[in-house]
Structure formats: C-alpha cells, structure tokens
Write a protein that holds these residues in place. Structure first.
Motif, PDB file in Angstrom:
ATOM      1  N   ILE A 152       8.682   2.104   9.963  1.00  0.00           N
ATOM      2  CA  ILE A 152       9.317   2.436   8.689  1.00  0.00           C
ATOM      3  C   ILE A 152       9.859   3.863   8.816  1.00  0.00           C
ATOM      4  O   ILE A 152       9.127   4.754   9.252  1.00  0.00           O
ATOM      5  CB  ILE A 152       8.323   2.382   7.520  1.00  0.00           C
ATOM      6  CG1 ILE A 152       7.603   1.033   7.468  1.00  0.00           C
ATOM      7  CG2 ILE A 152       9.044   2.662   6.198  1.00  0.00           C
ATOM      8  CD1 ILE A 152       6.429   1.003   6.507  1.00  0.00           C
ATOM      9  N   ILE A 153      11.093   4.033   8.448  1.00  0.00           N
ATOM     10  CA  ILE A 153      11.693   5.365   8.440  1.00  0.00           C
ATOM     11  C   ILE A 153      12.075   5.675   6.992  1.00  0.00           C
ATOM     12  O   ILE A 153      12.848   4.942   6.376  1.00  0.00           O
ATOM     13  CB  ILE A 153      12.955   5.444   9.335  1.00  0.00           C
ATOM     14  CG1 ILE A 153      12.704   4.864  10.729  1.00  0.00           C
ATOM     15  CG2 ILE A 153      13.467   6.876   9.387  1.00  0.00           C
ATOM     16  CD1 ILE A 153      11.729   5.610  11.579  1.00  0.00           C
ATOM     17  N   CYS A 154      11.487   6.741   6.464  1.00  0.00           N
ATOM     18  CA  CYS A 154      11.773   7.154   5.082  1.00  0.00           C
ATOM     19  C   CYS A 154      12.720   8.340   5.080  1.00  0.00           C
ATOM     20  O   CYS A 154      12.600   9.233   5.915  1.00  0.00           O
ATOM     21  CB  CYS A 154      10.484   7.559   4.370  1.00  0.00           C
ATOM     22  SG  CYS A 154       9.424   6.172   3.986  1.00  0.00           S
ATOM     23  N   LEU A 155      13.622   8.317   4.124  1.00  0.00           N
ATOM     24  CA  LEU A 155      14.556   9.430   3.932  1.00  0.00           C
ATOM     25  C   LEU A 155      14.516   9.863   2.475  1.00  0.00           C
ATOM     26  O   LEU A 155      14.539   9.032   1.571  1.00  0.00           O
ATOM     27  CB  LEU A 155      15.976   9.003   4.294  1.00  0.00           C
ATOM     28  CG  LEU A 155      16.198   8.735   5.774  1.00  0.00           C
ATOM     29  CD1 LEU A 155      16.274   7.267   6.032  1.00  0.00           C
ATOM     30  CD2 LEU A 155      17.427   9.439   6.228  1.00  0.00           C
ATOM     31  N   THR A 198       0.829  -1.199   0.000  1.00  0.00           N
ATOM     32  CA  THR A 198       0.000   0.000   0.000  1.00  0.00           C
ATOM     33  C   THR A 198       0.869   1.256   0.000  1.00  0.00           C
ATOM     34  O   THR A 198       0.596   2.206  -0.732  1.00  0.00           O
ATOM     35  CB  THR A 198      -0.936   0.007   1.227  1.00  0.00           C
ATOM     36  OG1 THR A 198      -1.741  -1.169   1.196  1.00  0.00           O
ATOM     37  CG2 THR A 198      -1.817   1.236   1.253  1.00  0.00           C
ATOM     38  N   CYS A 199       1.904   1.244   0.803  1.00  0.00           N
ATOM     39  CA  CYS A 199       2.789   2.412   0.907  1.00  0.00           C
ATOM     40  C   CYS A 199       3.481   2.711  -0.409  1.00  0.00           C
ATOM     41  O   CYS A 199       3.578   3.875  -0.815  1.00  0.00           O
ATOM     42  CB  CYS A 199       3.838   2.183   1.988  1.00  0.00           C
ATOM     43  SG  CYS A 199       3.183   2.198   3.649  1.00  0.00           S
ATOM     44  N   ILE A 200       3.979   1.686  -1.076  1.00  0.00           N
ATOM     45  CA  ILE A 200       4.732   1.879  -2.313  1.00  0.00           C
ATOM     46  C   ILE A 200       3.854   2.522  -3.393  1.00  0.00           C
ATOM     47  O   ILE A 200       4.346   3.239  -4.253  1.00  0.00           O
ATOM     48  CB  ILE A 200       5.328   0.536  -2.807  1.00  0.00           C
ATOM     49  CG1 ILE A 200       6.421   0.067  -1.844  1.00  0.00           C
ATOM     50  CG2 ILE A 200       5.864   0.644  -4.218  1.00  0.00           C
ATOM     51  CD1 ILE A 200       7.603   0.997  -1.708  1.00  0.00           C
ATOM     52  N   LYS A 201       2.546   2.324  -3.322  1.00  0.00           N
ATOM     53  CA  LYS A 201       1.629   2.930  -4.295  1.00  0.00           C
ATOM     54  C   LYS A 201       1.499   4.443  -4.092  1.00  0.00           C
ATOM     55  O   LYS A 201       1.078   5.156  -4.984  1.00  0.00           O
ATOM     56  CB  LYS A 201       0.252   2.280  -4.198  1.00  0.00           C
ATOM     57  CG  LYS A 201       0.251   0.847  -4.679  1.00  0.00           C
ATOM     58  CD  LYS A 201      -1.105   0.209  -4.466  1.00  0.00           C
ATOM     59  CE  LYS A 201      -1.049  -1.267  -4.808  1.00  0.00           C
ATOM     60  NZ  LYS A 201      -2.297  -1.949  -4.474  1.00  0.00           N
ATOM     61  N   ARG A 235       4.603   9.937  -2.866  1.00  0.00           N
ATOM     62  CA  ARG A 235       5.621  10.534  -1.985  1.00  0.00           C
ATOM     63  C   ARG A 235       6.449   9.440  -1.298  1.00  0.00           C
ATOM     64  O   ARG A 235       7.663   9.545  -1.192  1.00  0.00           O
ATOM     65  CB  ARG A 235       4.928  11.439  -0.952  1.00  0.00           C
ATOM     66  CG  ARG A 235       5.875  12.125  -0.023  1.00  0.00           C
ATOM     67  CD  ARG A 235       6.554  13.314  -0.683  1.00  0.00           C
ATOM     68  NE  ARG A 235       7.406  13.949   0.297  1.00  0.00           N
ATOM     69  CZ  ARG A 235       8.663  14.268   0.073  1.00  0.00           C
ATOM     70  NH1 ARG A 235       9.201  14.057  -1.090  1.00  0.00           N
ATOM     71  NH2 ARG A 235       9.388  14.820   0.997  1.00  0.00           N
ATOM     72  N   PHE A 236       5.798   8.402  -0.838  1.00  0.00           N
ATOM     73  CA  PHE A 236       6.489   7.293  -0.185  1.00  0.00           C
ATOM     74  C   PHE A 236       7.420   6.607  -1.189  1.00  0.00           C
ATOM     75  O   PHE A 236       8.557   6.270  -0.872  1.00  0.00           O
ATOM     76  CB  PHE A 236       5.461   6.298   0.364  1.00  0.00           C
ATOM     77  CG  PHE A 236       6.018   5.288   1.300  1.00  0.00           C
ATOM     78  CD1 PHE A 236       6.032   5.512   2.667  1.00  0.00           C
ATOM     79  CD2 PHE A 236       6.523   4.087   0.833  1.00  0.00           C
ATOM     80  CE1 PHE A 236       6.541   4.561   3.542  1.00  0.00           C
ATOM     81  CE2 PHE A 236       7.031   3.140   1.692  1.00  0.00           C
ATOM     82  CZ  PHE A 236       7.038   3.381   3.048  1.00  0.00           C
ATOM     83  N   HIS A 237       6.931   6.416  -2.389  1.00  0.00           N
ATOM     84  CA  HIS A 237       7.708   5.757  -3.440  1.00  0.00           C
ATOM     85  C   HIS A 237       8.968   6.551  -3.786  1.00  0.00           C
ATOM     86  O   HIS A 237       9.997   5.974  -4.151  1.00  0.00           O
ATOM     87  CB  HIS A 237       6.832   5.570  -4.685  1.00  0.00           C
ATOM     88  CG  HIS A 237       7.501   4.806  -5.773  1.00  0.00           C
ATOM     89  ND1 HIS A 237       7.712   3.447  -5.697  1.00  0.00           N
ATOM     90  CD2 HIS A 237       8.022   5.212  -6.958  1.00  0.00           C
ATOM     91  CE1 HIS A 237       8.333   3.049  -6.791  1.00  0.00           C
ATOM     92  NE2 HIS A 237       8.536   4.090  -7.571  1.00  0.00           N
ATOM     93  N   GLU A 238       8.902   7.878  -3.664  1.00  0.00           N
ATOM     94  CA  GLU A 238      10.040   8.737  -3.987  1.00  0.00           C
ATOM     95  C   GLU A 238      11.151   8.697  -2.938  1.00  0.00           C
ATOM     96  O   GLU A 238      12.250   9.178  -3.190  1.00  0.00           O
ATOM     97  CB  GLU A 238       9.579  10.189  -4.136  1.00  0.00           C
ATOM     98  CG  GLU A 238       8.841  10.465  -5.412  1.00  0.00           C
ATOM     99  CD  GLU A 238       8.418  11.915  -5.503  1.00  0.00           C
ATOM    100  OE1 GLU A 238       8.382  12.615  -4.469  1.00  0.00           O
ATOM    101  OE2 GLU A 238       8.119  12.354  -6.616  1.00  0.00           O
TER     102      GLU A 238
END
Length: 173
Positions: free
Chosen positions: A103-106, A44-47, A50-53
């Motif tokens: 999950i930690i996104c950078l 779901t997140c990858i879709k 912004r998360f995908h970027e």
C-alpha cells in the motif's frame, strides 16, 4: 501535510514518510495468504486516523492460492491515480513476490489524478525501498535459521561417541 507516525498498524511493515515536492508518500507492506487477509488489513488501516487522511491509497497484492493448481490471486487499486496500482502489480510480478500486500499512501492538497507522471516514479521507488528492507530481514532470518542448524549439527557430532549417537531423553541408537 506533515508526516505522522502510524505505529498502531501492527501487521504492516512501514516505510519512512517522505516529502516529495508537494506531497508526502509512505509505503506499507504486509504478508497475506488469503484474499480475506487483504480486506482485514485494509479495514484495520482505515480505522487509523492518519491512514484515513491519505488522499490516495494505491495498493497491489499477489497471493499464491492454496489449491493444487498453485494459481496466483492478484489485484490492485489505483485510487484515482490511473495506472499507479497497475505499476505496483507489475513490480510484484517482475520480482516474482507472492503473499504480499503493498500500500502506498499519499497526502497532498490537490485533486486525485492531478499529481502528474512524477507520482509513478515516487510510488515505485517507495515500494522498492520497502521491499528491499523486507527482503534483507528475510535473508537475516534465513541466516539465523541456517546458523541454528549448523550449531545443532555440531552438537550432534560432539555427541557421536564410538559411532553411536546419543540424543537427550533417548536410549543409545
């Protein structure tokens, strides 16, 4: 990079996106009870655009199994920042948290693995901050539940007439 909203990622609790020097970091939390739940949330997140970027998506999860042995299923992904996921799983173990996905996104413009050691401190601090917010919400929910029990007990005490308790829609006990 500019922090952007990720409002449509509903099952996730989101921390605030913060600028740390030359990268933006944001923590996410989800309650999970099965390994398949981790996979579903990630799909779901990858879709989400912004998360995908995000250049890096470090994650860790701990799930208490439903079997009699009460084993813990856990895992992590460094996503190019060697040791970052391991530090997250260590944090979850130390706090004895279960049924959690972090999950930690950078977002940054450098190559994976080029952010240096300061990345570890930022990842752990963001994770701690979001876990603290979640834990405080859980405590508030527990207090509300506890308050409801106290109110119900008071109602029962006032319904106690001559040593007999009356319940709605029931005969005298």
């Amino acid at each position: 990079p500019e922090p952007g909203p990720l409002a449509e990622l509903d099952p996730l609790m989101k921390g605030v996106a913060k600028l740390h020097g030359n990268f933006v970091i944001q923590a996410f939390f989800a309650s999970v009870h099965f390994k398949a739940g981790v996979d579903n949330i990630l799909e779901t997140c990858i879709k989400n655009h912004r998360f995908h970027e995000a250049k890096i998506r470090v994650l860790a999860f701990r799930i208490s199994s439903q079997d009699r042995a009460m084993n813990i299923i856990e895992g992590y992904d460094d996503d190019g920042e060697e040791g970052a996921g391991e530090k997250l799983i260590f944090l979850l173990r130390k706090l004895a948290f279960e049924n959690i996905l972090l999950i930690i996104c950078l977002w940054h413009s450098k190559l994976p693995g080029c952010l240096g050691e300061k990345i570890y401190g930022a990842i752990i601090e963001e994770a701690k901050e979001l876990l603290k917010i979640w834990f405080q919400k859980e405590l508030q929910e527990d207090e509300k539940s506890y308050s409801r029990v106290i109110v119900e007990k008071k109602k029962l005490k006032t319904a106690n007439i001559d040593g007999n308790i009356f319940f709605p829609n029931m005969e005298k006990i």
